[in-house]
Design a protein around this motif. Structure first.
Motif, PDB file in Angstrom:
ATOM      1  N   HIS A 113       1.380 -11.723   0.319  1.00 12.13           N
ATOM      2  CA  HIS A 113       1.163 -10.363   0.851  1.00 12.13           C
ATOM      3  C   HIS A 113       1.095  -9.298  -0.245  1.00 12.13           C
ATOM      4  N   LYS A 145      11.214  -4.295  -4.240  1.00  9.95           N
ATOM      5  CA  LYS A 145      10.803  -3.624  -3.007  1.00  9.95           C
ATOM      6  C   LYS A 145      10.948  -4.505  -1.779  1.00  9.95           C
ATOM      7  N   MET A 173       0.842  -1.186   0.000  1.00 15.27           N
ATOM      8  CA  MET A 173       0.000   0.000   0.000  1.00 15.27           C
ATOM      9  C   MET A 173       0.879   1.239   0.000  1.00 15.27           C
ATOM     10  N   VAL A 231       5.004   3.112  -2.836  1.00 13.47           N
ATOM     11  CA  VAL A 231       3.970   2.110  -2.575  1.00 13.47           C
ATOM     12  C   VAL A 231       4.693   0.815  -2.218  1.00 13.47           C
ATOM     13  N   ALA A 232       4.534   0.378  -0.992  1.00 11.47           N
ATOM     14  CA  ALA A 232       5.167  -0.874  -0.572  1.00 11.47           C
ATOM     15  C   ALA A 232       4.498  -2.045  -1.273  1.00 11.47           C
ATOM     16  N   ALA A 233       5.233  -3.138  -1.414  1.00  6.31           N
ATOM     17  CA  ALA A 233       4.683  -4.317  -2.097  1.00  6.31           C
ATOM     18  C   ALA A 233       3.578  -4.975  -1.269  1.00  6.31           C
ATOM     19  N   GLU A 234       3.606  -4.779   0.035  1.00  8.13           N
ATOM     20  CA  GLU A 234       2.599  -5.394   0.912  1.00  8.13           C
ATOM     21  C   GLU A 234       1.249  -4.721   0.675  1.00  8.13           C
ATOM     22  N   ALA A 235       0.283  -5.515   0.194  1.00  8.27           N
ATOM     23  CA  ALA A 235      -0.994  -4.949  -0.248  1.00  8.27           C
ATOM     24  C   ALA A 235      -2.038  -4.902   0.859  1.00  8.27           C
ATOM     25  N   CYS A 238      -6.140   1.579  -0.765  1.00  7.28           N
ATOM     26  CA  CYS A 238      -5.060   1.467  -1.761  1.00  7.28           C
ATOM     27  C   CYS A 238      -5.023   0.033  -2.269  1.00  7.28           C
ATOM     28  N   GLN A 239      -5.104  -0.131  -3.605  1.00  5.45           N
ATOM     29  CA  GLN A 239      -5.116  -1.481  -4.169  1.00  5.45           C
ATOM     30  C   GLN A 239      -3.708  -1.934  -4.565  1.00  5.45           C
ATOM     31  N   THR A 240      -2.710  -1.089  -4.270  1.00  5.96           N
ATOM     32  CA  THR A 240      -1.317  -1.455  -4.547  1.00  5.96           C
ATOM     33  C   THR A 240      -1.098  -1.709  -6.039  1.00  5.96           C
ATOM     34  N   CYS A 241      -1.539  -0.732  -6.841  1.00  8.43           N
ATOM     35  CA  CYS A 241      -1.344  -0.843  -8.292  1.00  8.43           C
ATOM     36  C   CYS A 241      -0.099  -0.089  -8.741  1.00  8.43           C
ATOM     37  N   PHE A 242       0.499   0.693  -7.837  1.00  2.11           N
ATOM     38  CA  PHE A 242       1.765   1.397  -8.083  1.00  2.11           C
ATOM     39  C   PHE A 242       1.651   2.538  -9.100  1.00  2.11           C
ATOM     40  N   LEU A 298      -4.028  -7.429  -8.865  1.00  4.38           N
ATOM     41  CA  LEU A 298      -3.456  -6.213  -9.449  1.00  4.38           C
ATOM     42  C   LEU A 298      -4.469  -5.395 -10.273  1.00  4.38           C
TER      43      LEU A 298
END
Lengths: 112, 551
Positions: B232, B308, A1, A58-62, A41-45, B197
């Motif tokens: 994760h 990351k 996120m 945006v961290a990889a942890e979603a 936050c859907q972690t789409c970057f 995604l």
């Protein structure tokens, strides 16, 4: 996120507010936007990709919040890395990326 | 319906497109190309919304040569249970061959980097770059874009024809109404907020709106599409698992998790139900540093996650999970009732993931190619037809009496003050639809148990929605869409008493030739299904053996 909007780098352009498809940010007049709804936050970057000054991380942890440290991210070259890899940073272009792909493909063949 | 009744933005148009991904953008361009005044309203931002912008997918850009097109049509024909139609493939491939190269032209790019049979393959551009080009082009065509403007209900006229939509501009804090002669629903599929995604904008809104307007869905039983992701993370990029070695927790190699060089979702799911699964990308040439460099360049979004978390995916072991992509890369959606991508409701057209993808994918995933071909093909076909429909209605289109048909999760009941907790409802749906043993490995008992819980949630959302803020308004309605989509998926799954495509019934493990039909499904309080014949006989397999692909 989304975990970071660098206060020193942000130029208050609010592009992230505009492009975030899940409306995570709220604009603040004269200041950097705030992360108002982090869990959305859907972690789409994509905010990272669109940020013109590499101020976002945006961290990889979603699913879980993780602590990040700006200096550490800069030292590891991670601020703006996704934008660079897409060819979206200044002086770069997706065409350059695709040309490199062509070169390598000549050597090792298409991966699939 | 307090918030929606406040004064807001009101627009008349010929065609309203709902959505912000490739199918929606193409539909808007196609309608504008035929002279229509077009408005496109998206929940998020046209350019960043949807599964494609965050990920990428290459379309099948193939000239009209039988020898080149046959392999595409047959690649997943049997895997999809022979429910795809070759005549639809022909039309979609024609449109895609004409239109897809334009993205490169508009973006000022040269020949795509890969070649298939000596022809450009058009898969070098990433989704976000493609969508940036599409946005520019949509603007250039004079289409009015409403970003951050989720549609909440369709409008119908006195005859029941769809005549526009209403929604809310969440950054302007005001409702919007677009009266239009025709609506193209291209709002995406439903991944039940799994964070696969780019999929969290895809909450089944279009399915719900279409059914409320009198429409119906199809192939909802083919919605159990899962993709591996580093644990994760959100990164459901599947292509590189063809290079994977799989391991259990003790480091023992797990065999049989790939079939013909491609991952097998159900085999991975079985292992994940037993324990942890780890992956290293070190097979099929991925130990070559130049190949690694190429793979890094080809999918920046896949590699991004590993950079990351500080893991080298080619040499280290990393844990995986399976995330539900639902109908986004699965199949189910609004039933297409004619060659124009029209639905069973006059004035309503459907395209992309919001529509059923049975016509070119059958009961199998169309990931990595067929889906994007469907998005471009159906987007254009729906856009053209919507513009023609608008022209045929002429002036009277915007003079019609219209009313909103949104109900559950939108309109407050006069009989009670009680409200429902949208987040709790979402969690309740996810508890039925995420677990691998419930959704992938289906049984009559399991489906009935889940449907009982989903029906309780449906009763729960008959209470009043919380609508204090724009976010609450949207989330309350989304929760209803998620419950509805899960009910349709499992109800259709109960009805299909066989194993076909991605629909696996442990109690009916074989394909039953007598069930080679589509299943229409619909209803809100009371659900129903109806078999719909496939209008094409099974096309015989060419002599060459079919290659199994699971993208």
């Amino acid at each position: 996120m989304i975990e970071l909007i660098s206060q020193s780098r942000c130029i208050n352009c609010d592009i992230c507010v505009e492009v975030c498809p899940t409306n995570v940010f709220d604009p603040v007049p004269g200041e950097a936007p705030v992360i108002a709804r982090q869990s959305d936050c859907q972690t789409c970057f994509l905010c990272e990709a669109y940020c013109p000054v590499d101020a976002m991380f945006v961290a990889a942890e979603a699913h879980e919040h993780v602590e990040v440290n700006e200096e550490d991210l800069i030292a590891k070259g991670l601020l703006g890395a996704y934008r660079r890899n897409l060819g979206w940073n200044k002086g770069n272009s997706p065409e350059i990326r695709m040309n490199e792909m062509r070169e390598l493909q000549r050597k090792v063949g298409a991966p699939f | 319906m307090n918030k929606l009744n406040e004064p807001g933005l009101e627009i008349n148009a010929d065609v309203l497109v709902i959505g912000g991904g490739p199918a929606a953008s193409w539909a808007a361009l196609a309608a504008a190309e035929r002279g229509a005044k077009v408005v496109i309203a998206d929940k998020g931002y046209l350019g960043a919304s949807g599964a494609f912008a965050a990920s990428t997918s290459g379309a099948k850009v193939i000239p009209p040569i039988k020898e080149l097109r046959d392999p595409v049509k047959f690649e997943r024909y049997a895997l999809g249970g022979h429910l795809a139609q070759h005549s639809w493939w022909d039309r979609l491939l024609d449109v895609t061959f004409e239109k897809a190269p334009k993205i490169y032209e508009w973006g000022g790019y040269e020949t795509p980097p890969y070649n298939t049979n000596g022809r450009p393959a058009y898969r070098g551009l990433q989704g976000c770059e493609t969508m940036r080009i599409m946005r520019k082009q949509v603007k250039k065509a004079g289409v009015q874009i409403l970003d951050h403007s989720p549609a909440l209900e369709l409008l119908v006229d006195d005859e029941g024809a769809v005549s526009g939509a209403r929604g809310f501009q969440r950054q302007e804090n005001r409702p919007w109404t677009v009266k239009a002669a025709a609506v193209v629903m291209a709002s995406g599929g439903c991944a039940w907020l799994s964070k696969a995604l780019g999929c969290n904008t895809n909450t089944g809104d279009g399915l719900l709106m279409a059914v409320e307007a009198g429409g119906e869905l199809s192939s909802m039983e083919f919605s159990a599409h899962y993709v591996p992701a580093p644990k994760h993370s959100s990164v459901t990029k599947s292509a590189y698992y063809r290079f994977a070695s799989f391991y259990d927790e003790s480091g023992k190699v797990l065999d049989g998790l790939t079939k013909n060089g491609h991952r097998s979702t159900s085999a991975i799911a079985k292992e994940l139900l037993k324990g942890k699964v780890y992956v290293t990308l070190n097979q099929n040439g991925a130990d070559n540093p130049d190949m690694q460099k190429l793979l890094r360049l080809q999918q920046p979004n896949f590699m991004n996650a590993f950079d990351k978390i500080g893991v080298d995916p080619f040499t280290e072991k990393w844990e995986i999970t399976l995330l539900l992509e639902g109908t986004v890369r699965g199949v189910g959606g609004i039933r297409i009732a004619n060659k124009d991508c029209g639905t069973t409701v006059p004035g309503l057209f459907a395209a992309g993931d919001a529509a059923t993808r049975e016509l070119n994918c059958g009961g199998f995933t169309g990931g990595a190619g067929p889906n994007m071909t469907w998005a471009i093909g159906s987007g254009n076909i729906a856009g053209w037809a919507a513009a023609d429909h608008a022209r045929s209605l002429g002036q009277k289109a915007t003079e019609r009496n219209v009313r909103g048909v949104g109900r559950t999760g939108l309109v407050s009941s006069t009989e009670t003050d009680a409200t429902y907790d949208a987040n709790a409802v979402v969690k309740g749906v996810q508890e039925e639809i995420f677990p691998l043993d419930k959704n992938i490995f289906r049984t009559e008992k399991g489906l009935l148990d889940s449907l009982a819980k989903l029906n309780q949630l449906w009763s729960e959302v008959q209470k009043n929605p919380v609508q204090g803020t724009a976010q609450e308004l949207q989330r309350s309605r989304e929760a209803v869409g998620l419950v509805a989509a899960a009910r349709w998926a499992y109800f259709a799954g109960l009805e299909r008493k066989e194993t076909r495509g991605m629909h696996k019934r442990l109690d009916y493990p074989q394909l039953d030739p007598n069930q080679r039909h589509y299943l229409a499904v619909g209803g809100l309080d009371k659900l129903w299904t109806r078999p719909v014949p496939v209008p094409e006989a099974v096309v015989p397999q060419p002599a060459k053996e079919e290659v199994a692909v699971h993208a």
